[in-house]
Design an enzyme around this catalytic site. Structure first.
Site, PDB file in Angstrom:
ATOM      1  N   PRO A  86       0.811  -1.276  -0.100  1.00  0.00           N
ATOM      2  CA  PRO A  86      -0.082   0.055  -0.114  1.00  0.00           C
ATOM      3  C   PRO A  86       1.024   1.232  -0.029  1.00  0.00           C
ATOM      4  O   PRO A  86       0.338   2.506  -0.258  1.00  0.00           O
ATOM      5  CB  PRO A  86      -0.884  -0.132   1.411  1.00  0.00           C
ATOM      6  CG  PRO A  86      -0.098  -1.199   2.165  1.00  0.00           C
ATOM      7  CD  PRO A  86       0.758  -2.124   1.265  1.00  0.00           C
ATOM      8  N   GLU A 113       3.504  -6.773   8.038  1.00  0.00           N
ATOM      9  CA  GLU A 113       3.748  -5.603   7.724  1.00  0.00           C
ATOM     10  C   GLU A 113       4.634  -5.222   6.682  1.00  0.00           C
ATOM     11  O   GLU A 113       4.914  -4.239   6.581  1.00  0.00           O
ATOM     12  CB  GLU A 113       4.348  -4.886   9.143  1.00  0.00           C
ATOM     13  CG  GLU A 113       3.521  -5.060  10.458  1.00  0.00           C
ATOM     14  CD  GLU A 113       2.435  -4.349  10.276  1.00  0.00           C
ATOM     15  OE1 GLU A 113       2.068  -3.134   9.885  1.00  0.00           O
ATOM     16  OE2 GLU A 113       1.211  -4.868  10.407  1.00  0.00           O
ATOM     17  N   ARG A 155      -4.040  -9.164 -20.113  1.00  0.00           N
ATOM     18  CA  ARG A 155      -5.194  -8.639 -21.306  1.00  0.00           C
ATOM     19  C   ARG A 155      -4.798  -7.797 -22.046  1.00  0.00           C
ATOM     20  O   ARG A 155      -5.143  -7.662 -23.257  1.00  0.00           O
ATOM     21  CB  ARG A 155      -6.747  -8.154 -20.715  1.00  0.00           C
ATOM     22  CG  ARG A 155      -6.462  -6.831 -19.892  1.00  0.00           C
ATOM     23  CD  ARG A 155      -7.527  -6.583 -19.277  1.00  0.00           C
ATOM     24  NE  ARG A 155      -8.721  -6.036 -20.307  1.00  0.00           N
ATOM     25  CZ  ARG A 155      -8.703  -4.919 -20.733  1.00  0.00           C
ATOM     26  NH1 ARG A 155      -7.783  -3.918 -20.781  1.00  0.00           N
ATOM     27  NH2 ARG A 155      -9.982  -4.681 -21.576  1.00  0.00           N
ATOM     28  N   ASP A 170     -10.927   1.297 -23.825  1.00  0.00           N
ATOM     29  CA  ASP A 170     -11.018   1.216 -22.208  1.00  0.00           C
ATOM     30  C   ASP A 170     -11.162   2.535 -21.797  1.00  0.00           C
ATOM     31  O   ASP A 170     -10.227   3.269 -21.963  1.00  0.00           O
ATOM     32  CB  ASP A 170      -9.922   0.527 -21.921  1.00  0.00           C
ATOM     33  CG  ASP A 170      -9.987  -1.023 -21.892  1.00  0.00           C
ATOM     34  OD1 ASP A 170     -10.973  -1.479 -22.232  1.00  0.00           O
ATOM     35  OD2 ASP A 170      -8.909  -1.626 -21.858  1.00  0.00           O
TER      36      ASP A 170
HETATM   37  N1  ADE Z   1      -0.917  -5.113   0.004  1.00  0.00           N
HETATM   38  C1  ADE Z   1      -1.607  -4.549   0.876  1.00  0.00           C
HETATM   39  N2  ADE Z   1      -2.580  -3.609   0.493  1.00  0.00           N
HETATM   40  C2  ADE Z   1      -2.005  -3.500  -0.911  1.00  0.00           C
HETATM   41  C3  ADE Z   1      -2.398  -2.474  -1.726  1.00  0.00           C
HETATM   42  N3  ADE Z   1      -3.294  -1.355  -1.570  1.00  0.00           N
HETATM   43  N4  ADE Z   1      -1.952  -2.174  -3.007  1.00  0.00           N
HETATM   44  C4  ADE Z   1      -0.739  -3.320  -3.147  1.00  0.00           C
HETATM   45  N5  ADE Z   1      -0.302  -4.426  -2.120  1.00  0.00           N
HETATM   46  C5  ADE Z   1      -0.898  -4.200  -1.005  1.00  0.00           C
END
Ligand code: ADE
Length: 259
Positions: A86, A113, A155, A170
């Protein structure tokens, strides 16, 4: 294209056996290889995580199994490495296209984590390494993010989609509809539960259909993703676009000159 995926849950990737991606694998357009990270752990418990230095909640993935796993693949050459997290750079259609042009991708799925940062530092000096996020929310691990990326990339590979034009139309594809979301679509029957298909789509007038689709794309984008419209190059807007946006009380960017 070859895709290697290292994870402690390789069974997460069963969906890659089905549909377009599954067919591409059968045909050999896509060569997906799954690896169990624990195979490179060196204790009886096959441990892959430990407590974080500096304290705090959760566990961090140990660097040694990752190093051993990745090294074993590098015997075959130099993949581009993608680490879902994230805290990574956003995964966009543009990045999907860039990754689709690579011959070999290696996805490293973190859990807990995350992976000890020294793994990315170590391989960052030898390979192209990107930490990538699929959106501003936190998943339990990188596996689902890799499924998302593999499908978006797969794809785009030549011959994977039946109709190559679907890629061009797209939402987010570069070209005429750049930064606009696609509007609604319809198929037969012409009336369903008293909902009618917009008559213009059955008119056979290709110019009018194209104009209607663009109007709907502009309306939808303004309604659900106004920031995309704001970032649009005003030079890509014709006078019909400007009139519609004006009616919808959207002000086109400052360098806008009437035409
Ligand atoms: N791992 C946990 N959350 C994630 C996300 N939003 N994007 C990529 N990998 C992740």
């Amino acid at each position: 294209m070859r895709i290697d995926i290292i994870s402690i849950f390789p069974e997460y990737f069963a969906p890659l056996d089905v549909s377009l991606i599954g067919k591409a694998r059968e045909r050999g357009t896509l060569d997906v290889r799954l690896h169990q990270l624990r195979d490179w752990a060196n204790d009886v418990h096959r441990t892959v995580d430990d407590t974080p230095y500096g304290g705090g909640p959760g566990m961090v993935m140990k660097p040694e199994p990752w190093g051993a796993a990745i090294d074993s693949l590098l015997a075959d050459g130099s993949p581009r490495m993608v680490v879902p997290t994230p805290s990574g750079r956003p995964f966009t259609q543009e990045l999907a296209q860039e990754l689709a042009a690579e011959e070999w991708l290696l996805f490293c799925c973190g859990r807990y984590e995350g992976i000890d940062s020294r793994v990315m530092a170590e391989y960052g000096s030898r390979l192209r390494v990107d930490e990538v996020s699929i959106g501003d929310y936190v998943l339990a691990g990188g596996e689902v993010a890799v499924l998302v990326m593999a499908e978006a990339i797969g794809r785009l590979l030549p011959g994977v989609l039946g109709n190559a034009c679907s890629v061009v139309d797209d939402s987010f594809a570069p070209g005429a509809m750049q930064n606009l979301l696609e509007g609604p679509v319809f198929t037969k029957p012409p009336v369903w539960r008293s909902h009618e298909v917009p008559p213009v789509l059955m008119s056979g007038n290709h110019g009018k259909v194209a104009r209607w689709r663009r109007d709907e794309a502009l309306r939808r984008t303004l309604s659900v993703r106004p920031e995309l419209l704001a970032s649009l190059d005003p030079a890509t807007l014709d006078k019909h676009d400007r009139r519609l946006l004006d009616e919808l009380s959207f002000r086109v960017g400052s360098e806008d000159v009437a035409n």
